[in-house]
Design a protein around this motif. Structure first.
Motif, PDB file in Angstrom:
ATOM      1  N   ARG A  89       0.849  -1.203   0.000  1.00 37.85           N
ATOM      2  CA  ARG A  89       0.000   0.000   0.000  1.00 37.85           C
ATOM      3  C   ARG A  89       0.881   1.249   0.000  1.00 37.85           C
ATOM      4  NH1 ARG A  89      -5.346   0.814   1.560  1.00 37.85           N
ATOM      5  NH2 ARG A  89      -5.424  -1.329   2.299  1.00 37.85           N
ATOM      6  N   GLY A  90       0.571   2.189  -0.873  1.00 39.36           N
ATOM      7  CA  GLY A  90       1.277   3.465  -0.910  1.00 39.36           C
ATOM      8  C   GLY A  90       2.684   3.400  -1.472  1.00 39.36           C
ATOM      9  N   ARG A  91       3.007   2.393  -2.229  1.00 39.85           N
ATOM     10  CA  ARG A  91       4.374   2.225  -2.742  1.00 39.85           C
ATOM     11  C   ARG A  91       4.839   3.406  -3.590  1.00 39.85           C
ATOM     12  NH1 ARG A  91       6.254  -2.691  -6.661  1.00 39.85           N
ATOM     13  NH2 ARG A  91       8.345  -1.956  -7.025  1.00 39.85           N
ATOM     14  N   PHE A  92       3.927   3.987  -4.356  1.00 38.11           N
ATOM     15  CA  PHE A  92       4.307   5.073  -5.259  1.00 38.11           C
ATOM     16  C   PHE A  92       3.933   6.442  -4.705  1.00 38.11           C
ATOM     17  CE2 PHE A  92       3.772   1.308  -7.924  1.00 38.11           C
ATOM     18  CZ  PHE A  92       5.057   1.225  -8.429  1.00 38.11           C
ATOM     19  N   TYR A  93       3.452   6.478  -3.468  1.00 37.17           N
ATOM     20  CA  TYR A  93       3.102   7.754  -2.840  1.00 37.17           C
ATOM     21  C   TYR A  93       4.360   8.413  -2.300  1.00 37.17           C
ATOM     22  CZ  TYR A  93       1.451  11.043   0.662  1.00 37.17           C
ATOM     23  OH  TYR A  93       1.249  12.170   1.413  1.00 37.17           O
ATOM     24  N   LYS A  94       4.588   9.649  -2.679  1.00 37.88           N
ATOM     25  CA  LYS A  94       5.722  10.393  -2.159  1.00 37.88           C
ATOM     26  C   LYS A  94       5.200  11.756  -1.695  1.00 37.88           C
ATOM     27  CE  LYS A  94      10.319  12.011  -3.066  1.00 37.88           C
ATOM     28  NZ  LYS A  94      11.467  12.009  -3.892  1.00 37.88           N
ATOM     29  N   PRO A  95       5.170  11.977  -0.376  1.00 38.55           N
ATOM     30  CA  PRO A  95       4.622  13.244   0.107  1.00 38.55           C
ATOM     31  C   PRO A  95       5.485  14.422  -0.323  1.00 38.55           C
ATOM     32  CG  PRO A  95       5.582  11.978   1.916  1.00 38.55           C
ATOM     33  CD  PRO A  95       5.651  11.127   0.694  1.00 38.55           C
ATOM     34  N   ARG A  96       4.837  15.539  -0.510  1.00 39.19           N
ATOM     35  CA  ARG A  96       5.538  16.758  -0.885  1.00 39.19           C
ATOM     36  C   ARG A  96       6.310  17.270   0.321  1.00 39.19           C
ATOM     37  NH1 ARG A  96       1.853  21.597  -2.223  1.00 39.19           N
ATOM     38  NH2 ARG A  96       2.016  21.805  -0.001  1.00 39.19           N
TER      39      ARG A  96
END
Length: 134
Positions: A89-96
């Motif tokens: 889950r969230g592997r490609f999520y990169k927070p700003r």
């Protein structure tokens, strides 16, 4: 089962709006001199999106009104259970990230740096864990 909504066009004429599938290839136009269609490319500034037209709003409303059972998924093959064994889950999520200045006690900064490279990432992880623990 097709769902339609009535919408007023710019000139006041009532038109029927039916949700439809827009292909990933984008809009196509017919060239009058040739029988082939050509792809049109547009650049879009995501920070300044144009407002939705009445037709677009009506189409979105018609899509939202669809029951899940009315959505045709026959062209989507089912995934076997093995496809989910390595899912993250969230592997490609990169927070700003935001650059800021923070005042820390010298001993706290020394401790963060004593664990090697990445002290700012470590500080962020500790702060985030504290924030979301509530």
């Amino acid at each position: 089962m097709a769902h339609t909504l009535l919408e007023e066009d710019e000139d006041g004429t009532e038109i029927e709006v039916t949700p439809h599938h827009l292909g990933a290839e984008g809009p196509r136009v017919q060239n009058e001199d040739a029988m082939e269609t050509s792809l049109i490319s547009h650049t879009l500034d995501l920070a300044a999106l144009p407002p939705l037209t009445g037709r677009q709003k009506a189409e979105l409303a018609a899509l939202a009104a669809l029951a899940e059972s009315d959505i045709d998924t026959s062209n989507i093959p089912p995934l076997p259970d093995e496809a989910w064994t390595n899912a993250v889950r969230g592997r490609f999520y990169k927070p700003r990230k935001t650059s800021t200045t923070v005042r820390l006690d010298a001993d706290v900064l020394a401790w963060l740096r004593s664990h090697g490279r990445g002290y700012q990432t470590r500080l962020n992880a500790i702060s985030a864990a504290k924030c979301w623990r509530r």
